[in-house]
Enzyme design. Structure first.
Site, PDB file in Angstrom:
ATOM      1  N   LYS A   3     -70.164  -7.395   0.607  1.00 63.03           N
ATOM      2  CA  LYS A   3     -68.646  -7.751   1.090  1.00 63.03           C
ATOM      3  C   LYS A   3     -68.137  -8.190  -0.271  1.00 63.03           C
ATOM      4  CE  LYS A   3     -65.891  -9.048   4.995  1.00 63.03           C
ATOM      5  NZ  LYS A   3     -65.896  -9.926   6.102  1.00 63.03           N
ATOM      6  N   ARG A  20     -56.363  -8.865   8.131  1.00 60.60           N
ATOM      7  CA  ARG A  20     -56.208 -10.477   8.435  1.00 60.60           C
ATOM      8  C   ARG A  20     -54.999 -10.736   8.934  1.00 60.60           C
ATOM      9  NH1 ARG A  20     -58.675 -14.292   2.701  1.00 60.60           N
ATOM     10  NH2 ARG A  20     -59.981 -13.239   3.308  1.00 60.60           N
ATOM     11  N   ARG A  42     -62.902 -17.925   1.432  1.00 63.66           N
ATOM     12  CA  ARG A  42     -64.198 -17.532   1.844  1.00 63.66           C
ATOM     13  C   ARG A  42     -65.091 -16.922   0.459  1.00 63.66           C
ATOM     14  NH1 ARG A  42     -61.469 -13.355   6.205  1.00 63.66           N
ATOM     15  NH2 ARG A  42     -61.577 -14.726   8.089  1.00 63.66           N
ATOM     16  N   LYS A  96     -67.384  -3.110   0.352  1.00 62.11           N
ATOM     17  CA  LYS A  96     -66.489  -3.742   1.207  1.00 62.11           C
ATOM     18  C   LYS A  96     -66.168  -4.781   0.152  1.00 62.11           C
ATOM     19  CE  LYS A  96     -63.553  -5.414   4.626  1.00 62.11           C
ATOM     20  NZ  LYS A  96     -64.207  -6.262   6.024  1.00 62.11           N
TER      21      LYS A  96
END
Length: 331
Positions: A201, A211, A223, A254
């Site tokens: 990811k 989001r 992140r 992803k």
């Protein structure tokens, strides 16, 4: 010289010939359809940045589930939008949390559907990160605390399995999350519940509309300390290998569209099913272009999904699932 003995166009001459020799077959059984579920009643609110995707309250969710079944799609992915948030994301593992309620409802309405539960904390924490926050005693800097976060993720996964989830899909990218969740599920008696790991990811710009949908924007920082650097591909193999060793049953990449090379790498290196997540911005860009008349939405969507499958995806999580399934049936 081979020409004109070799004529590649011979097998492209008619639709029937093209169908006979087609190498990649896309079907409705390849798709997993995401659903966003929230509290309240009478809620079917379109997400502004994702045309055609909605927040549903449970009382209006059944019609959407029936549409999934009618389209021939066999799996849904449940995301919850809670009515309360705190530092530990406690509503993520509440037995009466919105995800747990939705899982029970979907399994009651359509027992044959495969219900996949997203297992993360970011939608449920007041800071929007995927784990507990630790403040360094010296610098005061805030960072996500990996190991204590695992305990909460295990509690979340077990509560989702108890509610009836068929598959647990942890998306948090904490180190050791697959091993922790596998142990937790086994100890709780859910040894037959598979883990669809968000193995690879990336810290991607393609998550913006999601989001908006999940109300999960980080309240500080980003992140990048736990999601992968988009510039790296060999690291993806290390991430995926860790998950294989820890007991993952499926491996996910992803986003999908900008990372087809990574999909192919995982397909070639591992013998587990590979999942592609056709993420929110990939969806929204197509919708925006189609609404302006710049592209043929149907043709572009089916070509894109076929490309993901050709690159190595066995399953595709996509917001286009219902439309694509109908189009494949000729509707």
């Amino acid at each position: 010289m081979s020409f004109p003995i070799t004529r590649h166009r011979r097998l492209r001459r008619t639709a029937g010939l093209r169908n006979l020799v087609r190498e990649t077959q896309l079907t409705a059984h390849d798709f997993i359809y995401p659903l966003f579920v929230t509290h309240g009643s009478g809620v079917k609110d379109e997400i502004p940045s994702m045309p055609g995707v909605y927040h549903f309250s449970l009382d209006l969710l059944q019609a959407e589930v029936e549409a999934v079944v009618a389209a021939g799609v066999q799996a849904v992915l449940i995301f919850g939008v809670p009515d309360r948030k705190d530092a530990s994301g406690s509503s993520a593992f509440d037995e009466e949390g919105i995800v747990q309620q939705a899982i029970r409802a979907v399994k009651a309405w359509a027992p044959q559907l495969v219900v996949v539960a997203d297992t993360c904390l970011c939608q449920f924490t007041d800071h929007g990160h995927c784990g507990l926050i630790h403040h360094d005693a010296h610098s005061g800097a805030a960072e996500v605390d990996n190991d204590p976060s695992l305990q909460l993720l295990v509690r979340t996964a077990v509560s989702q399995a108890q509610a009836g989830a068929d598959v647990i899909a942890p998306s948090n990218m904490m180190d050791g999350f697959v091993a922790a969740i596998r142990d937790g599920l086994d100890e709780a008696g859910y040894d037959m519940i598979p883990i669809m790991s968000y193995s690879v990811k990336y810290a991607s710009a393609f998550y913006g509309p999601f989001r908006d949908a999940a109300h999960s924007t980080p309240q500080f920082g980003d992140r990048k300390t736990y999601q992968m650097d988009p510039a790296n591909s060999r690291e993806a193999l290390r991430e995926a290998e860790s998950d294989v060793v820890e007991g993952a049953d499926m491996l996910m990449v992803k986003p999908a569209l900008a990372y087809l090379d990574v999909l192919r790498m995982l397909k070639e290196h591992f013998d587990l099913p590979v999942v592609a997540y056709n993420v929110s911005a990939e969806y929204s860009m197509v919708k925006a272009a189609a609404s302006n008349g710049w592209i043929d939405e149907r043709a572009v969507v089916l070509e894109t999904l076929t490309g993901m499958k050709r690159a190595g995806a066995d399953l595709i999580i996509t917001y286009h699932a219902l439309d694509a399934a109908r189009w494949l049936r000729g509707e």
